[in-house]
Design an enzyme around this catalytic site. Structure first.
Site, PDB file in Angstrom:
ATOM      1  CG  ASN A 141     -23.734  13.986 -59.425  1.00 10.23           C
ATOM      2  OD1 ASN A 141     -24.507  13.105 -59.049  1.00 10.23           O
ATOM      3  ND2 ASN A 141     -22.823  14.535 -58.616  1.00 10.23           N
TER       4      ASN A 141
ATOM      5  CE  LYS B 156     -24.387  17.237 -56.844  1.00  7.70           C
ATOM      6  NZ  LYS B 156     -23.815  18.377 -56.132  1.00  7.70           N
TER       7      LYS B 156
ATOM      8  CG  HIS C  27     -19.458  14.211 -55.763  1.00 11.19           C
ATOM      9  ND1 HIS C  27     -19.795  15.059 -54.734  1.00 11.19           N
ATOM     10  CD2 HIS C  27     -19.800  14.858 -56.905  1.00 11.19           C
ATOM     11  CE1 HIS C  27     -20.330  16.159 -55.242  1.00 11.19           C
ATOM     12  NE2 HIS C  27     -20.338  16.066 -56.554  1.00 11.19           N
TER      13      HIS C  27
ATOM     14  CD  GLU D 220     -22.616  16.759 -53.118  1.00 14.39           C
ATOM     15  OE1 GLU D 220     -23.253  15.827 -53.625  1.00 14.39           O
ATOM     16  OE2 GLU D 220     -22.681  17.939 -53.542  1.00 14.39           O
TER      17      GLU D 220
ATOM     18  CD  GLU E 148     -17.855  17.976 -59.380  1.00 13.38           C
ATOM     19  OE1 GLU E 148     -18.748  18.282 -60.167  1.00 13.38           O
ATOM     20  OE2 GLU E 148     -18.046  17.264 -58.383  1.00 13.38           O
TER      21      GLU E 148
ATOM     22  N   GLY F 209     -22.946  23.691 -56.056  1.00 14.49           N
ATOM     23  CA  GLY F 209     -24.260  24.075 -55.555  1.00 14.49           C
ATOM     24  C   GLY F 209     -24.337  25.483 -54.993  1.00 14.49           C
TER      25      GLY F 209
ATOM     26  CB  SER G 208     -21.954  26.833 -59.792  1.00 17.08           C
ATOM     27  OG  SER G 208     -22.326  26.632 -58.434  1.00 17.08           O
TER      28      SER G 208
HETATM   29  P1  PGA Z   1     -23.592  21.668 -59.111  1.00 20.95           P
HETATM   30  O1  PGA Z   1     -22.948  20.261 -58.668  1.00 20.95           O
HETATM   31  O2  PGA Z   1     -23.580  21.714 -60.618  1.00 20.95           O
HETATM   32  O3  PGA Z   1     -24.997  21.633 -58.557  1.00 20.95           O
HETATM   33  O4  PGA Z   1     -22.758  22.739 -58.514  1.00 20.95           O
HETATM   34  C1  PGA Z   1     -21.864  19.715 -59.376  1.00 20.95           C
HETATM   35  C2  PGA Z   1     -21.464  18.398 -58.761  1.00 20.95           C
HETATM   36  O5  PGA Z   1     -21.483  18.263 -57.537  1.00 20.95           O
HETATM   37  O6  PGA Z   1     -21.117  17.447 -59.497  1.00 20.95           O
END
Ligand code: PGA
Length: 253
Positions: free
Chosen positions: A11, A13, A99, A101, A169, A175, A215
């Site tokens: 992803n 983003k 997601h 976010e 998640e 992140g 992560s």
């Molecule tokens: P990350 O993000 O691997 O940077 O923690 C995962 C995600 O939001 O899909």
């Protein structure tokens, strides 16, 4: 590991321009070389601006492409939004919906996420539906209640193991460099598997992949991917560089 074929999905983003496409091509090249044969499907979900170009460059390769979000409608007066049909037209085979976010930045509710998943199916895309608890919810011991509620609200009849993938998640792990313990991942993924069977019926839910995200890095992927009911990964930051992403995919070699 289970007999469900894993998926490692990146992803990107809001990262990447045309100059980033060689990273995706490097993943394709490595997977096409013949001496690196992970037992997993691989996908990259770039920003919509890159979808057409990336899909063209990866066409016919082991790396599929997907969108990061879609509108529920097929077309209409929704300035700035992109429909599932448009993603499909740009070469996507899947789309991430719900997601955390998007839920946080755009106030997306479970009901809206369900509409987006339905839009994905209408367009012939696989819906990758994201669920997961916040840090406060985890501390309050609400994790299983939260993911259960999210499944009931954002997954419905018509969602099957063929057209839908779940991505668990934990919001606090995204992140942050933090990950749940393998025991915690096993507990939540087991509960998700049970809830999918109860909610959709075992036949429809059969084979539905449950990805872990948050992560995932080359140095923890093997451990996380070996947990029961973890059928792959949704990878943010570590999917931007081919070397890191390939290091995660290597968990399936
Ligand atoms: P990350 O993000 O691997 O940077 O923690 C995962 C995600 O939001 O899909």
């Amino acid at each position: 590991m289970s007999d469900i074929r894993a998926l490692v999905a990146g992803n990107w983003k809001m990262n990447g321009t045309t100059a980033s496409l060689p990273e995706a091509e490097a993943v394709m090249t490595r997977l096409s070389a013949g001496d690196f044969n992970p037992n997993a499907d691989v996908m990259i979900c770039p920003p919509a601006t890159l979808l057409r170009a990336m899909s063209d460059r990866l066409q016919g390769s082991p790396v599929a492409t997907g969108g990061e979000d879609c509108h529920a409608n097929a077309s209409g007066a929704h300035t700035g939004d992109i429909s599932a049909e448009m993603l499909k037209d740009a070469g996507a085979s899947a789309v991430i919906v719900g997601h955390s976010e998007r839920r946080a930045d755009h106030g997306e509710t479970d009901a809206m996420v369900l509409e987006k998943a339905r839009a994905a199916h209408r367009a012939g895309l696989t819906a990758i539906v994201c669920i997961g608890e916040t840090e406060a919810q985890r501390r309050a011991g609400e994790t299983l209640d939260i993911v259960t509620t999210q499944i009931r609200g954002s997954i419905a009849a018509g969602c099957t193991g063929v057209n839908t993938i779940i991505a668990y998640e934990p919001v606090w792990a995204i992140g942050s460099g933090l990950t749940p313990t393998t025991a915690d991942v096993a507990e939540v993924h087991g509960a998700i598997r049970q809830e999918l069977d109860a909610h959709l019926g075992a036949d429809a839910a059969s084979g539905m992949r449950i990805l872990y995200g948050g992560s995932v890095k080359p140095d923890n992927a093997r451990e996380l991917m070996s947990v029961e009911n973890v059928n792959g990964a949704l990878v943010g930051g570590a999917s931007l560089k081919a070397e890191d992403f390939l290091g995660i995919i290597a968990a399936y070699c």
